[in-house]
Every structure is written in structure tokens, then in C-alpha cells.
Design a protein around this motif. Sequence first.
Motif, mmCIF file in Angstrom:
data_model
loop_
_atom_site.group_PDB
_atom_site.id
_atom_site.type_symbol
_atom_site.label_atom_id
_atom_site.label_comp_id
_atom_site.label_asym_id
_atom_site.label_seq_id
_atom_site.Cartn_x
_atom_site.Cartn_y
_atom_site.Cartn_z
ATOM 1 N N LEU A 8 -5.411 -4.826 -8.591
ATOM 2 C CA LEU A 8 -4.976 -5.362 -9.870
ATOM 3 C C LEU A 8 -5.128 -4.264 -10.901
ATOM 4 O O LEU A 8 -6.173 -3.620 -10.996
ATOM 5 N N VAL A 9 -4.061 -4.050 -11.654
ATOM 6 C CA VAL A 9 -4.060 -2.988 -12.657
ATOM 7 C C VAL A 9 -3.882 -3.629 -14.029
ATOM 8 O O VAL A 9 -3.057 -4.533 -14.191
ATOM 9 N N ARG A 10 -4.640 -3.152 -15.016
ATOM 10 C CA ARG A 10 -4.539 -3.731 -16.370
ATOM 11 C C ARG A 10 -3.179 -3.408 -16.980
ATOM 12 O O ARG A 10 -2.679 -2.285 -16.842
ATOM 13 N N ASP A 11 -2.586 -4.407 -17.649
ATOM 14 C CA ASP A 11 -1.244 -4.188 -18.202
ATOM 15 C C ASP A 11 -1.276 -3.759 -19.676
ATOM 16 O O ASP A 11 -0.229 -3.608 -20.300
ATOM 17 N N GLY A 12 -2.466 -3.571 -20.214
ATOM 18 C CA GLY A 12 -2.582 -3.111 -21.602
ATOM 19 C C GLY A 12 -2.461 -4.242 -22.608
ATOM 20 O O GLY A 12 -2.660 -4.038 -23.804
ATOM 21 N N ASN A 13 -2.119 -5.442 -22.149
ATOM 22 C CA ASN A 13 -2.004 -6.604 -23.053
ATOM 23 C C ASN A 13 -3.024 -7.673 -22.691
ATOM 24 O O ASN A 13 -2.817 -8.843 -22.973
ATOM 25 N N GLY A 14 -4.055 -7.264 -21.998
ATOM 26 C CA GLY A 14 -5.085 -8.237 -21.604
ATOM 27 C C GLY A 14 -4.792 -8.903 -20.267
ATOM 28 O O GLY A 14 -5.595 -9.701 -19.781
ATOM 29 N N GLY A 15 -3.659 -8.601 -19.666
ATOM 30 C CA GLY A 15 -3.326 -9.174 -18.364
ATOM 31 C C GLY A 15 -3.496 -8.156 -17.251
ATOM 32 O O GLY A 15 -3.941 -7.022 -17.486
ATOM 33 N N GLN A 16 -3.149 -8.585 -16.050
ATOM 34 C CA GLN A 16 -3.243 -7.699 -14.892
ATOM 35 C C GLN A 16 -1.975 -7.809 -14.062
ATOM 36 O O GLN A 16 -1.369 -8.874 -13.994
ATOM 37 N N ILE A 17 -1.618 -6.718 -13.411
ATOM 38 C CA ILE A 17 -0.423 -6.711 -12.564
ATOM 39 C C ILE A 17 -0.838 -6.274 -11.170
ATOM 40 O O ILE A 17 -1.623 -5.339 -11.018
ATOM 41 N N LYS A 18 -0.290 -6.973 -10.196
ATOM 42 C CA LYS A 18 -0.608 -6.634 -8.814
ATOM 43 C C LYS A 18 0.117 -5.344 -8.409
ATOM 44 O O LYS A 18 1.328 -5.230 -8.603
ATOM 45 N N PHE A 19 -0.644 -4.387 -7.903
ATOM 46 C CA PHE A 19 -0.068 -3.113 -7.456
ATOM 47 C C PHE A 19 -0.356 -2.939 -5.970
ATOM 48 O O PHE A 19 -1.302 -3.524 -5.454
ATOM 49 N N PRO A 20 0.419 -2.116 -5.285
ATOM 50 C CA PRO A 20 0.094 -1.819 -3.881
ATOM 51 C C PRO A 20 -1.323 -1.243 -3.788
ATOM 52 O O PRO A 20 -1.791 -0.587 -4.729
ATOM 53 N N ILE A 21 -1.953 -1.448 -2.663
ATOM 54 C CA ILE A 21 -3.360 -1.082 -2.489
ATOM 55 C C ILE A 21 -3.613 0.412 -2.713
ATOM 56 O O ILE A 21 -4.693 0.815 -3.132
ATOM 57 N N PHE A 22 -2.585 1.225 -2.499
ATOM 58 C CA PHE A 22 -2.812 2.678 -2.600
ATOM 59 C C PHE A 22 -2.628 3.217 -4.026
ATOM 60 O O PHE A 22 -2.722 4.414 -4.257
ATOM 61 N N ILE A 23 -2.353 2.335 -4.991
ATOM 62 C CA ILE A 23 -2.304 2.790 -6.386
ATOM 63 C C ILE A 23 -3.399 2.051 -7.162
ATOM 64 O O ILE A 23 -3.396 0.815 -7.219
ATOM 65 N N GLU A 81 3.685 7.166 -9.932
ATOM 66 C CA GLU A 81 2.407 6.462 -9.732
ATOM 67 C C GLU A 81 1.520 7.125 -8.673
ATOM 68 O O GLU A 81 0.320 6.870 -8.629
ATOM 69 N N THR A 82 2.139 7.926 -7.799
ATOM 70 C CA THR A 82 1.327 8.559 -6.750
ATOM 71 C C THR A 82 1.040 10.040 -7.039
ATOM 72 O O THR A 82 0.460 10.722 -6.202
ATOM 73 N N LEU A 83 1.420 10.517 -8.220
ATOM 74 C CA LEU A 83 1.155 11.923 -8.542
ATOM 75 C C LEU A 83 -0.334 12.271 -8.435
ATOM 76 O O LEU A 83 -0.677 13.369 -7.991
ATOM 77 N N PRO A 84 -1.240 11.350 -8.824
ATOM 78 C CA PRO A 84 -2.665 11.706 -8.698
ATOM 79 C C PRO A 84 -3.092 11.994 -7.262
ATOM 80 O O PRO A 84 -4.138 12.597 -7.042
ATOM 81 N N HIS A 85 -2.282 11.581 -6.276
ATOM 82 C CA HIS A 85 -2.666 11.806 -4.870
ATOM 83 C C HIS A 85 -2.132 13.125 -4.325
ATOM 84 O O HIS A 85 -2.370 13.450 -3.165
ATOM 85 N N ARG A 86 -1.367 13.849 -5.108
ATOM 86 C CA ARG A 86 -0.813 15.114 -4.616
ATOM 87 C C ARG A 86 -1.944 16.098 -4.326
ATOM 88 O O ARG A 86 -2.917 16.143 -5.100
ATOM 89 N N PRO A 87 -1.828 16.888 -3.250
ATOM 90 C CA PRO A 87 -2.880 17.870 -2.975
ATOM 91 C C PRO A 87 -3.111 18.744 -4.221
ATOM 92 O O PRO A 87 -2.147 19.208 -4.817
ATOM 93 N N PHE A 157 6.862 -13.995 -3.316
ATOM 94 C CA PHE A 157 7.845 -13.299 -4.161
ATOM 95 C C PHE A 157 8.186 -14.152 -5.384
ATOM 96 O O PHE A 157 8.185 -13.680 -6.521
ATOM 97 N N LEU A 158 8.457 -15.423 -5.105
ATOM 98 C CA LEU A 158 8.866 -16.334 -6.181
ATOM 99 C C LEU A 158 7.770 -16.453 -7.247
ATOM 100 O O LEU A 158 8.053 -16.576 -8.437
ATOM 101 N N HIS A 159 6.515 -16.398 -6.808
ATOM 102 C CA HIS A 159 5.399 -16.547 -7.741
ATOM 103 C C HIS A 159 4.868 -15.196 -8.231
ATOM 104 O O HIS A 159 3.828 -15.136 -8.890
ATOM 105 N N GLY A 160 5.567 -14.149 -7.890
ATOM 106 C CA GLY A 160 5.177 -12.824 -8.400
ATOM 107 C C GLY A 160 3.934 -12.263 -7.759
ATOM 108 O O GLY A 160 3.318 -11.331 -8.284
ATOM 109 N N ASP A 161 3.587 -12.820 -6.592
ATOM 110 C CA ASP A 161 2.369 -12.393 -5.910
ATOM 111 C C ASP A 161 2.695 -11.227 -4.958
ATOM 112 O O ASP A 161 2.417 -11.283 -3.762
ATOM 113 N N VAL A 162 3.329 -10.218 -5.516
ATOM 114 C CA VAL A 162 3.803 -9.063 -4.726
ATOM 115 C C VAL A 162 3.595 -7.792 -5.548
ATOM 116 O O VAL A 162 3.329 -7.863 -6.752
ATOM 117 N N GLY A 163 3.735 -6.641 -4.885
ATOM 118 C CA GLY A 163 3.499 -5.367 -5.567
ATOM 119 C C GLY A 163 4.403 -5.171 -6.777
ATOM 120 O O GLY A 163 5.592 -5.434 -6.709
#
Length: 293
Positions: A8-23, A81-87, A157-163
Amino acid sequence: MAHLQSNLVRDGNGGQIKFPIFISQEDMDLIGKEFIVKDGDVFVVTYPRSGTTWTEQMVHLLVNKGEQGAQRLTDAVPWLETLPHRPGGMIEFLKTMPQRRLFTSHLPHVLMPPLGDTTAKVIYVARNPKDVATSTYFHNQSKLGYEGTWEEHFQEFLHGDVGFGPYFDHILPWWQASQKDERILFMKYEDMKHDHAGSVARIASFLDLQANPGLIDRVVALSSFKSMTSNETTNFDWIPQKADKPKHFRKGDIGDWRNHFTAEQSQQMDNVFMKKIKDSGLQFDFGDGVILP
Ligand code: A3P
């Protein structure tokens, strides 16, 4: 376990957004702090499975005068979103990028690094939600180890419970932003399918690139489904994926959802769709001549 592992990643408005596990939140914090948008940057932004790779290839070819080059597409147009993982980390990686930087991103508008007063541009690509839901199911099975049923995935998907969170929370703010900021071009997967050459020309013109008919033809040829599938710098075969599931380039059609949705699922999606999109001015092509709303 049906659910995908996620962060879960903060959306800056007090909410959270589901992100893939690797971000992670740390990745997003680093991007928020250290990623500075520069003049000339181009971002291909989408909700996942909406035609990201296809658009990346068109942009990459146009910017490079039709030359594919030896780099894999994921290096030529890196995923923000994956730039921080670059060697070596994000900052070091950014130093290696060419003057005109191309990026891809699945960030919701609220989390996108601000364009500020730069000449950076965003190409946002949207696709009808039924085909996105269908494509996402196979993607999650093949690349993310998803083991739920189609019905379980459909409800998630319908309930937004996806990346990257709910589909509509992604496309609608980007659609609205594109109405106010001419640096954001809003395109649709279905339009690109119906008029590939016209879409290449539209992107070229948006990016202020000279594109004669020869270059447009070349970009169309090299960004066709068939060509991208057989080109080892674009086919994504280097991404770990299950051998018995569809590949990154699966069908590339409009309306494949009809092979997977039940009539009830289609109705449920329509109910949500109509409510969310009603007053937005947006329309989608669901295949077989069905344009909604
Ligand atoms: P399907 O799963 O419906 O086949 P993304 O790149 O955003 O992950 O989107 C992947 C979807 O775009 C897949 O849809 C894929 O087949 C389709 N796609 C990729 N390249 C394409 C191309 N050149 N032409 C048409 N569709 C393409």
C-alpha cells in the motif's frame, strides 16, 4: 491464495493505493524527492495492460528516427516506478540516459512527479475496462503468480483491489488533466488499433517530431503486434513468466473480453462503468461496434 501480494502506497491525500509488491513506499518516497522532470522528457503513462509497451515502441522509434537500436525496450524507455531498483540506484541510472529521456509509468495522476513549467510531455493511453480486466488476469497469472479464478479476479478488478488501484481512479483524473494541460495527450488503445498510422502521426505531431510518410510506415511496421512479438528487444521474453500461460503479447485485440465475461459480469461492469464515466465526456469502444456510453 487468490489475492496478489501487494504494497500500500500513500496517495498524498490521506488515502492509500495498492501497488505491486515490488514497488514500495520507499521507492515512491525516493522518486518523490529525487526525480526531477526535465525539459523534453516524455512519459508514456497507462493503467496496466492498456497498450503501454506498444506506445513505448512507437515513441522510441519516432524519437530515434525509426532506429530500434540494440537496447531492450525496458532500458530505452525505463519504468519510472522501478528506477530505484536499477543497479547503482536511480540517480546513477539517470546520469546514463540520453538528452531526450523517455519513461514509462503506471502512476495515478496524483502521484506523478509534477511537470512544473517544463516542456515535458505525457502520452496517456486508456483501453476499455473489459479488455483491461481480461488482459490483467492473464498477466497476473503469467508474471505475478496469481492463482485465483476468473470470477475472483473479476471481482477484485471491479472493486479496485488490483495493482495501481481502481481503473476509474486512474483514467478519470488523467482524462481531466489532459483537458486542462496541452502537454498531456490522451489516446485510446482502440483508436490505435483502428488507425495505427494515424496514431503514429498524432504522437509525432504531439512531440513536435518531423515524420515523413517513410518514417511513419517504418514505425507502423516495427510496432505491429507481429513485429514486436518476434523482435527480441521488444518481446519481453526476458521477463520471468510462466511457460504455460500467455505471454506479454497475448492477443492484441479489441473485444476479447467476450470470451471470458459472463453476461452477469458484463452487466456488473456496465453498471459501474456507466456510473463512473457518465459525465466525463469519455467514450470507449468495446468491440463489435459497441461504443459506450
Ligand atoms: P492482450 O492481453 O489483450 O493481448 P501493456 O503493454 O500495457 O501491458 O498492454 C499489454 C496489452 O497490449 C496486451 O493485450 C498486448 O497483447 C497488447 N499489445 C501489445 N503490443 C501490441 C501491439 N503492437 N498491437 C496491439 N496490441 C498490443
